[in-house]
Structures are given as structure tokens and as C-alpha cells.
Design an enzyme around this catalytic site. Structure first.
Site, PDB file in Angstrom:
ATOM      1  N   ASP A 188     -13.627 -48.208   4.866  1.00  0.00           N
ATOM      2  CA  ASP A 188     -14.123 -49.572   5.038  1.00  0.00           C
ATOM      3  C   ASP A 188     -15.642 -49.545   5.121  1.00  0.00           C
ATOM      4  OD1 ASP A 188     -13.891 -48.408   7.739  1.00  0.00           O
ATOM      5  OD2 ASP A 188     -14.556 -50.384   8.426  1.00  0.00           O
ATOM      6  N   GLU A 211     -13.331 -48.896  10.802  1.00  0.00           N
ATOM      7  CA  GLU A 211     -14.355 -48.290  11.653  1.00  0.00           C
ATOM      8  C   GLU A 211     -15.544 -49.221  11.854  1.00  0.00           C
ATOM      9  OE1 GLU A 211     -17.838 -46.073  12.935  1.00  0.00           O
ATOM     10  OE2 GLU A 211     -17.600 -47.148  11.036  1.00  0.00           O
TER      11      GLU A 211
END
Length: 448
Positions: free
Chosen positions: A90, A152
């Protein structure tokens, strides 16, 4: 090592293609900004890529925050250690596209660097792992667990919960967290400390409502002025962070961070001085640092000749190892309440805290990686801290207290992670892949 390096060098055109494919996914873990399908597509790409690189199994596991974690395994030969290789797929939102010199989700080469959102943080590290595993192929003498996280950057804790719920998926002897970087391009660096985080939102109330500045200005308590005066007490005359009851004089004993390089890395304007009286390394890696993240008050455009009855700010306190993060947040709250002017009404709302982290540096894994990095880069390895926090490291350390946790990665200062025009130097990907491959070779050979 020469054979492995040659294989990685020959594989770099594929690394470009893979990173270009991965950067195309707008994998921001926030459905208010981009559709979930973008993250799902990136997760599937990562899973398939690691299977192709030699993992025996790989699966997508939905976590409590809705993100998908990629978890793959290759069993260890008898008596050999298992190494966990971490990264995340991500990315941060791109922000204003107009601030980018090229499309944020199209990998673009300029002046020897590869530009695109996530090119360094952290998709470049995904590709680095792939290069290392492919270079070793059947020569891999250790067990491998690959973990690639899907949320994250949002900090919603999905993977941390998964570690606690299913620790057997993550059991390993050495954990390589590839989400930091070298102190400079070509300078091999391991990150040994991470500062924690203790945020609060402070609100000042002084009046029942706005009043005319001409009729009441002077004695009427201005909430915005009170907030400004309060915030000024968090820095001394030199710009050092000062919070009552909080130790602020720690020193850093690793690599130095020269002021001129810091100015260039941070983009400090010509003629503007640096805040604080300590060395840069002390300030960014060893000491608390207070940042005002935002202020709620009347905007300049459209503002009236009125005294503000209320004002608020969100404050970010970075907390180095050696200081309890909850005690630091409590000290900040107490400081604000003690220094508010004019007996103004004050409310301090704490946010969730994240603890600092300090890695062990006395284990065989750390020694093997240090040797591998020095051989790959042709320079001695330096130790640096990182101002940011990675909460997963603390969860892994608590869950697997015997495991070594080592932090490295491709995200050196010129990468400008989280900012427009993020980029990666492909030499960092190539050299770190070589170091990781040699590291795994050393571990496998030492246990045969």
C-alpha cells in the site's frame, strides 16, 4: 557473490517492468480516495510474483481492518533458520497531481532515478526481495516467510492484529523489515532505532462567540493568540523541543548527519536556519521532537474583524527509545495545561500512542547482514535511526522475543517518500538485492 550479482544485474530490466506494473496500482488503503479493487489487484500481483520467485505457498489473508496481507512460505532445510522478509504494497495518497513532474502512478525514468508513488516506499522493496530470491533460486539454504502488508500507511493495525491472532504464520529466527533506507545513496545503512509517536489535540476556548475586534480588542481574550502563545512554550529560544518533565538531552552514537546534507535533504530554503542547538543526528534520532501538524482557526481569505472564541491544534510528539511513550504524552498534556495563558479553558485529547523501537545488534543475523551489505556496496556499514515509527516492529519483538529484527531498505533521503515526485535509485534496489541474497547465503551456509 559474483554469480549472484551478475544474475541480479541481468534481471534489472525485469525489475523495471515489475515495479512499473506494481506502481500502476493505486493501492491507497482508503476507499474514500481509491476503490478497494486497486489494493486487491496489488495484493494479487505480489502473491503471484513471490510464488513465481520460488515460494511454495502464498495466500491472501483479510485482516481486521479489511486489508489483505500477503503471506508466503518456503520451508527451511533441516537445521536451517527461517528468515521473514517484510514489505508493504500500500502507498500514501499522491496528493495534488499538479505537484508531480510525471503521473504519480506511472513509473517514469529521469536522470537515472525511477519516479512514481510507492517506487521507494515500499514497492521498491517488494521488487528488491523478488530480485534476491530469484538470484538464489535453488541455492537458497534457509526457510523463507514473505509478508507484504496492505494498510501500513494508514496505520490501522490490521497486520499487527494478525500477528497476535495467528503467530504461527510469522514464526522466524530473523526478521528483515524492508521499510527504511540508507543514510545516502551508496552508503549501506541499518536502522537500529525508531522514534515512537504521541499525538494530542489541544483546544482553547475563551469567549461565548466572536466579538468585534474594534469594540473589544485588547482585554478580550483571543483564543487564537492564546493558542499561539501556548505553542511557543514548546520550543526554547534556539528552537529545541522543551516539554516539562521530559528528558531532551540524549545523544546519538551512530553515523553523523551533516547539517548541509540535512538542509538539502529537507529542502530548507536558503538563509533559513535549522531549529535547535544540538547536532542533526541527535535531534532527529535521539531526542523528542514536537511538530504542529495543523491548526483550526479562521482562514485568511474571508476572515472578519473579529476575535476568535476558540482555536485548536493537532500536535505530533516523536519519542526516542529510552523514553516511555505514555509518560511522554502525559508530560505533554500536563505542560499544555500548566502553560495556558489567561486561565483560558483548555481541553487536551490524547490520540493512540506508538512505542519507540530499538533493535538488537549483537546477534548472528545482524553480523551476517552487516558483512553482506559491506561486500555488496564496497563500504563499511553505518547505523542510523529513523524519525518515523513502525508499530509492527514492537508487536513482532513482543511476540518473538528471541528473533532478531533488522531494518533496511531502498528509501534513502533523495527518495522523498510521502511527498510529490517520490523516486528510487535503481542502484539501491540492485545493491540491496545483492546484499540480501548474500545475507541469505551466509545464513544457509553457517547452519549446514
Amino acid at each position: 557473490m559474483s554469480d549472484v550479482r551478475a544474475r541480479i544485474a541481468a534481471d534489472m530490466p525485469r525489475a523495471w517492468r515489475e515495479l512499473a506494473e506494481l506502481v500502476k496500482f493505486r493501492s491507497v488503503a482508503d476507499e474514500r480516495q481509491f476503490p478497494r479493487e486497486e489494493c486487491v489487484g496489488a495484493a494479487e500481483w505480489v502473491r503471484d510474483a513471490f510464488v513465481d520467485a520460488g515460494l511454495e505457498t502464498a495466500e491472501l489473508i483479510e485482516t481486521v481492518d479489511g486489508s489483505l496481507a500477503v503471506v508466503g512460505h518456503r520451508a527451511a532445510p533441516e537445521g536451517a533458520p527461517t528468515v521473514l522478509l517484510y514489505s508493504h504494497y500500500d502507498v500514501q495518497p499522491p496528493g495534488d497531481d499538479k505537484l508531480w513532474s510525471s503521473a504519480p502512478f506511472e513509473l517514469t525514468e529521469r536522470d537515472g532515478r525511477w519516479y512514481g508513488r510507492g517506487a521507494a516506499d515500499c514497492k521498491g522493496n517488494v521488487v528488491m526481495h523478488l530480485l534476491a530470491l530469484r538470484a538464489l533460486g535453488d541455492e537458497l539454504g534457509v526457510g523463507i516467510t514473505v509478508v507484504s502488508e496492505g494498510s501500513e500507511e494508514m496505520g490501522t493495525g490490521g497486520l499487527e492484529h494478525l500477528v497476535l491472532e495467528r503467530p504461527e504464520l510469522f514464526a522466524s529466527d530473523i526478521i528483515v523489515v524492508a521499510d527504511t533506507g540508507n543514510a545516502a545513496v551508496g552508503q549501506p545503512t541499518v536502522t537500529t532505532t525508531l522514534r515512537g509517536i504521541a499525538n494530542v489535540v489541544v483546544r482553547i476556548d475563551t469567549l461565548e462567540g466572536e466579538v468585534h475586534s474594534g469594540m473589544y480588542g485588547g482585554p478580550a481574550p483571543d483564543a487564537l493568540a492564546a493558542l499561539v502563545q501556548l505553542l511557543s512554550t514548546l520550543r526554547d529560544a534556539h528552537g529545541n523541543t522543551v516539554v516539562d518533565g521530559l528528558t531532551t538531552d540524549q545523544t546519538w552514537d551512530g553515523i553523523t548527519y551533516e547539517a548541509d546534507r540535512f538542509r538539502a535533504d529537507a529542502g530548507v530554503l536558503d538563509g533559513v536556519g535549522l531549529a535547535g542547538s544540538s547536532t542533526v543526528a541527535d535531534a532527529v534520532w535521539a531526542r523528542p521532537a514536537l511538530t504542529v501538524l495543523g491548526i483550526d482557526c479562521p482562514p485568511v481569505v474571508g476572515s472578519a474583524a473579529a476575535i476568535s472564541p476558540t482555536a485548536s491544534a493537532r500536535l505530533n510528539l516523536r519519542v526516542p527509545p529510552g523514553i516511555d511513550v505514555q509518560e511522554a504524552q502525559d508530560a505533554l498534556t500536563a505542560h499544555l495545561k500548566a502553560h495556558v495563558p489567561w486561565n483560558a479553558r483548555i481541553t487536551v485529547e490524547p490520540e493512540a500512542v506508538g512505542s519507540p523501537f530499538e533493535a538488537r545488534t549483537d546477534g548472528p543475523g545482524y553480523a551476517a547482514l552487516g558483512d553482506a551489505l559491506a561486500e555488496a556496496f564496497g563500504k563499511p556499514v553505518a547505523a542510523a535511526g529513523q524519525g518515523g515509527s513502525i508499530p509492527l516492529c514492537n508487536v513482532l519483538a513482543e511476540t518473538f522475543p528471541k528473533a532478531e529484527i533488522i531494518l533496511m531498505g531502498v528509501e534513502e533521503p533523495l527518495a522523498r517518500i510521502h511527498a510529490p515526485n517520490e523516486s528510487v535509485d535503481p542502484r539501491e534496489i540492485e545493491n540491496l538485492a545483492g546484499a540480501e541474497a548474500l545475507f541469505l547465503q551466509k545464513l544457509g551456509a553457517s547452519d549446514r
